[in-house]
Write an enzyme that holds these catalytic residues in place. Sequence first.
Site, PDB file in Angstrom:
ATOM      1  N   GLU A  94      -3.454  10.720   3.919  1.00 50.13           N
ATOM      2  CA  GLU A  94      -2.086  10.587   3.445  1.00 50.13           C
ATOM      3  C   GLU A  94      -2.052  10.231   1.966  1.00 50.13           C
ATOM      4  O   GLU A  94      -2.920   9.528   1.468  1.00 50.13           O
ATOM      5  CB  GLU A  94      -1.372   9.497   4.239  1.00 50.13           C
ATOM      6  CG  GLU A  94      -1.232   9.896   5.689  1.00 50.13           C
ATOM      7  CD  GLU A  94      -0.271   9.004   6.453  1.00 50.13           C
ATOM      8  OE1 GLU A  94      -0.033   9.309   7.624  1.00 50.13           O
ATOM      9  OE2 GLU A  94       0.241   8.028   5.889  1.00 50.13           O
ATOM     10  N   CYS A 107      -0.018   6.904  -4.740  1.00 51.35           N
ATOM     11  CA  CYS A 107      -0.999   6.121  -3.994  1.00 51.35           C
ATOM     12  C   CYS A 107      -1.964   7.106  -3.330  1.00 51.35           C
ATOM     13  O   CYS A 107      -1.571   7.919  -2.495  1.00 51.35           O
ATOM     14  CB  CYS A 107      -0.238   5.291  -2.956  1.00 51.35           C
ATOM     15  SG  CYS A 107      -1.302   4.339  -1.889  1.00 51.35           S
ATOM     16  N   CYS A 114     -11.520   4.168   7.471  1.00 49.95           N
ATOM     17  CA  CYS A 114     -12.230   3.123   6.723  1.00 49.95           C
ATOM     18  C   CYS A 114     -13.166   2.407   7.678  1.00 49.95           C
ATOM     19  O   CYS A 114     -12.808   2.159   8.821  1.00 49.95           O
ATOM     20  CB  CYS A 114     -11.226   2.126   6.134  1.00 49.95           C
ATOM     21  SG  CYS A 114     -12.007   0.854   5.123  1.00 49.95           S
ATOM     22  N   CYS A 118     -10.584  -4.283   8.741  1.00 53.92           N
ATOM     23  CA  CYS A 118      -9.777  -5.491   8.528  1.00 53.92           C
ATOM     24  C   CYS A 118      -8.798  -5.589   9.694  1.00 53.92           C
ATOM     25  O   CYS A 118      -8.210  -4.578  10.101  1.00 53.92           O
ATOM     26  CB  CYS A 118      -9.037  -5.412   7.197  1.00 53.92           C
ATOM     27  SG  CYS A 118     -10.175  -5.315   5.801  1.00 53.92           S
ATOM     28  N   CYS A 121      -5.174  -4.059   9.574  1.00 53.09           N
ATOM     29  CA  CYS A 121      -4.976  -2.752   8.925  1.00 53.09           C
ATOM     30  C   CYS A 121      -5.132  -1.593   9.913  1.00 53.09           C
ATOM     31  O   CYS A 121      -6.136  -1.490  10.604  1.00 53.09           O
ATOM     32  CB  CYS A 121      -5.973  -2.601   7.781  1.00 53.09           C
ATOM     33  SG  CYS A 121      -5.932  -0.985   6.996  1.00 53.09           S
ATOM     34  N   GLU A 170     -11.777   2.581   1.552  1.00 54.73           N
ATOM     35  CA  GLU A 170     -12.242   1.576   0.592  1.00 54.73           C
ATOM     36  C   GLU A 170     -12.872   2.323  -0.586  1.00 54.73           C
ATOM     37  O   GLU A 170     -13.983   2.845  -0.486  1.00 54.73           O
ATOM     38  CB  GLU A 170     -13.254   0.655   1.296  1.00 54.73           C
ATOM     39  CG  GLU A 170     -14.011  -0.270   0.377  1.00 54.73           C
ATOM     40  CD  GLU A 170     -13.151  -1.044  -0.620  1.00 54.73           C
ATOM     41  OE1 GLU A 170     -12.239  -1.776  -0.195  1.00 54.73           O
ATOM     42  OE2 GLU A 170     -13.402  -0.904  -1.838  1.00 54.73           O
ATOM     43  N   LEU A 224      -7.115 -10.086  -1.119  1.00 54.17           N
ATOM     44  CA  LEU A 224      -7.635 -11.434  -0.859  1.00 54.17           C
ATOM     45  C   LEU A 224      -7.296 -11.879   0.571  1.00 54.17           C
ATOM     46  O   LEU A 224      -8.166 -12.131   1.381  1.00 54.17           O
ATOM     47  CB  LEU A 224      -7.044 -12.396  -1.898  1.00 54.17           C
ATOM     48  CG  LEU A 224      -7.689 -13.759  -1.976  1.00 54.17           C
ATOM     49  CD1 LEU A 224      -9.110 -13.678  -2.482  1.00 54.17           C
ATOM     50  CD2 LEU A 224      -6.860 -14.684  -2.880  1.00 54.17           C
ATOM     51  N   CYS A 343       1.911   0.236   3.183  1.00 53.23           N
ATOM     52  CA  CYS A 343       0.507  -0.168   3.344  1.00 53.23           C
ATOM     53  C   CYS A 343       0.193  -0.488   4.791  1.00 53.23           C
ATOM     54  O   CYS A 343       0.991  -1.084   5.488  1.00 53.23           O
ATOM     55  CB  CYS A 343       0.230  -1.454   2.581  1.00 53.23           C
ATOM     56  SG  CYS A 343       0.426  -1.285   0.861  1.00 53.23           S
TER      57      CYS A 343
HETATM   58  N1  SAH Z   1      -9.367  -0.578   1.088  1.00 53.96           N
HETATM   59  C1  SAH Z   1      -8.690  -1.027  -0.053  1.00 53.96           C
HETATM   60  C2  SAH Z   1      -7.492  -0.178  -0.445  1.00 53.96           C
HETATM   61  C3  SAH Z   1      -6.620   0.360   0.647  1.00 53.96           C
HETATM   62  S1  SAH Z   1      -5.642  -0.793   1.513  1.00 53.96           S
HETATM   63  C4  SAH Z   1      -8.284  -2.473   0.102  1.00 53.96           C
HETATM   64  O1  SAH Z   1      -8.403  -3.009   1.198  1.00 53.96           O
HETATM   65  O2  SAH Z   1      -7.906  -3.057  -0.897  1.00 53.96           O
HETATM   66  C5  SAH Z   1      -4.321  -1.138   0.376  1.00 53.96           C
HETATM   67  C6  SAH Z   1      -3.672  -2.509   0.591  1.00 53.96           C
HETATM   68  O3  SAH Z   1      -2.878  -2.523   1.801  1.00 53.96           O
HETATM   69  C7  SAH Z   1      -4.688  -3.631   0.749  1.00 53.96           C
HETATM   70  O4  SAH Z   1      -4.326  -4.777   0.013  1.00 53.96           O
HETATM   71  C8  SAH Z   1      -4.598  -3.905   2.222  1.00 53.96           C
HETATM   72  O5  SAH Z   1      -5.085  -5.159   2.529  1.00 53.96           O
HETATM   73  C9  SAH Z   1      -3.121  -3.721   2.490  1.00 53.96           C
HETATM   74  N2  SAH Z   1      -2.783  -3.590   3.905  1.00 53.96           N
HETATM   75  C10 SAH Z   1      -3.519  -3.009   4.874  1.00 53.96           C
HETATM   76  N3  SAH Z   1      -2.886  -3.091   6.065  1.00 53.96           N
HETATM   77  C11 SAH Z   1      -1.717  -3.726   5.847  1.00 53.96           C
HETATM   78  C12 SAH Z   1      -0.615  -4.088   6.681  1.00 53.96           C
HETATM   79  N4  SAH Z   1      -0.600  -3.803   7.967  1.00 53.96           N
HETATM   80  N5  SAH Z   1       0.420  -4.712   6.116  1.00 53.96           N
HETATM   81  C13 SAH Z   1       0.420  -4.984   4.784  1.00 53.96           C
HETATM   82  N6  SAH Z   1      -0.575  -4.668   3.948  1.00 53.96           N
HETATM   83  C14 SAH Z   1      -1.641  -4.044   4.469  1.00 53.96           C
HETATM   84 FE1  SF4 Z   2     -10.274  -0.616   4.873  1.00 56.07          FE
HETATM   85 FE2  SF4 Z   2      -8.639  -1.680   3.019  1.00 56.07          FE
HETATM   86 FE3  SF4 Z   2      -7.808  -1.260   5.567  1.00 56.07          FE
HETATM   87 FE4  SF4 Z   2      -9.591  -3.171   5.069  1.00 56.07          FE
HETATM   88  S1  SF4 Z   2      -7.472  -3.089   4.315  1.00 56.07           S
HETATM   89  S2  SF4 Z   2      -9.688  -1.675   6.761  1.00 56.07           S
HETATM   90  S3  SF4 Z   2     -10.783  -2.258   3.434  1.00 56.07           S
HETATM   91  S4  SF4 Z   2      -8.373   0.311   4.093  1.00 56.07           S
END
Ligand code: SAH
Ligand code: SF4
Length: 367
Positions: A94, A107, A114, A118, A121, A170, A224, A343
């Site tokens: 996407e 974006c 990934c 996390c 996510c 990532e 973070l 996000c």
């Molecule tokens: N992998 C990288 C970039 C992609 S994620 C990273 O983790 O930084 C982009 C942003 O969206 C990151 O800050 C991630 O933590 C945040 N994100 C992921 N899932 C989310 C959710 N369910 N709600 C809000 N932010 C989220």
């Molecule tokens: Fe991957 Fe970023 Fe999602 Fe973590 S927040 S699973 S590093 S895309």
Amino acid sequence: MSILKQDLLELSFEDLKTFCTTNNLPKFRATQIWRWIYCFGLKSFEDMKNISKTDKYFLNEISYIPRLEISEIHKSKDGTIKWLIKLKDKSEIETVYIPQDDRGTVCLSSQVGCTLNCSFCHTGTQALVRNLTAGEIIGQLMVVMDHLQDWPSGKNGRKVTNIVMMGMGEPLLNYEEVSKSIKIMMSDDGISISRRRITLSTSGIIPFIDIAGSDLGVNLAISLHAVNDDLRNKLVPINKKYNLEELINTCRNYPNLSNSRRITWEYVMIRGINDTVEDAKKLVELISGIPSKINLIPFNPWPGSLFETSSQKSIDQFAKVIMDAGYASPVRKPRGQDIYAACGQLKSETEKIRRSQINKLMPLHSI
Ligand code: SAH
Ligand code: SF4
């Protein structure tokens, strides 16, 4: 016998020069072709006015300028646009465009899925994972610029002004292809987006933070999400390998930090997990002395997610601690919610295959 044609979007400028010379074309052709592709958005050689007929014919025999296949486009009532893109291997990614008053941000995704899992996510729950190629990353930007008719790239009032690597994947686990595509975006003879307008978001792959800083010099955003190792190990499991202290120290040494060039700390607000006033105070303490912006992201729930969004009251209280410490307007306004462009909602419906199978096929960087 058919020749395998070269996909020109996979080439850096240096690669394109080599491609021209190895095919007995003069080196200056590379600059001409580069400009037609990345200043004017051309998809075929036909309209390349300063290239001879013979060379155009020959180039067409040995190479092509592709466009990614769009499977769906969704437009939000707030102007946000999301593209679902189908790649050659049928996996899906996407890409999102977010118009704002003074800018238009794209974006981009860096991987299909990934590997980092996390816990908040959606992308991390996708079983199929592979690195995108540089052509697939730059190709996303071409799709957006085509759609917005944002060519030629140097014109006044351009719609795409900023890039964030915050889509699926990532980026620092796919450094080679990500850096190649970022250099293409930054090229003065091409799309020409300044490093100050490009942000790389990472969950904290420390060795590549240093490399990105010196090699690309783009803005850095760190996911973070927690202010102590115990909690961060659970929310962002890569923290077990690269812990908070090391991460913060690496960021402290990121090149050329100043008040006009700050690190963005992304912090997803999850109800009852990481959203107390104490957490906010610890956050301010952790980053003290580092030129910083803080981005509080209300958690975006997805079907089956374990968490809930923090209450407005907790977000306000958390934000107040941060503002009192001198950081401005830290809460990220959700965009494109009606089209699930936010996000953590980025996840394709690509067929699930067992990860062990994938790893055999496509080894990623070992982490
Ligand atoms: N992998 C990288 C970039 C992609 S994620 C990273 O983790 O930084 C982009 C942003 O969206 C990151 O800050 C991630 O933590 C945040 N994100 C992921 N899932 C989310 C959710 N369910 N709600 C809000 N932010 C989220
Ligand atoms: Fe991957 Fe970023 Fe999602 Fe973590 S927040 S699973 S590093 S895309």
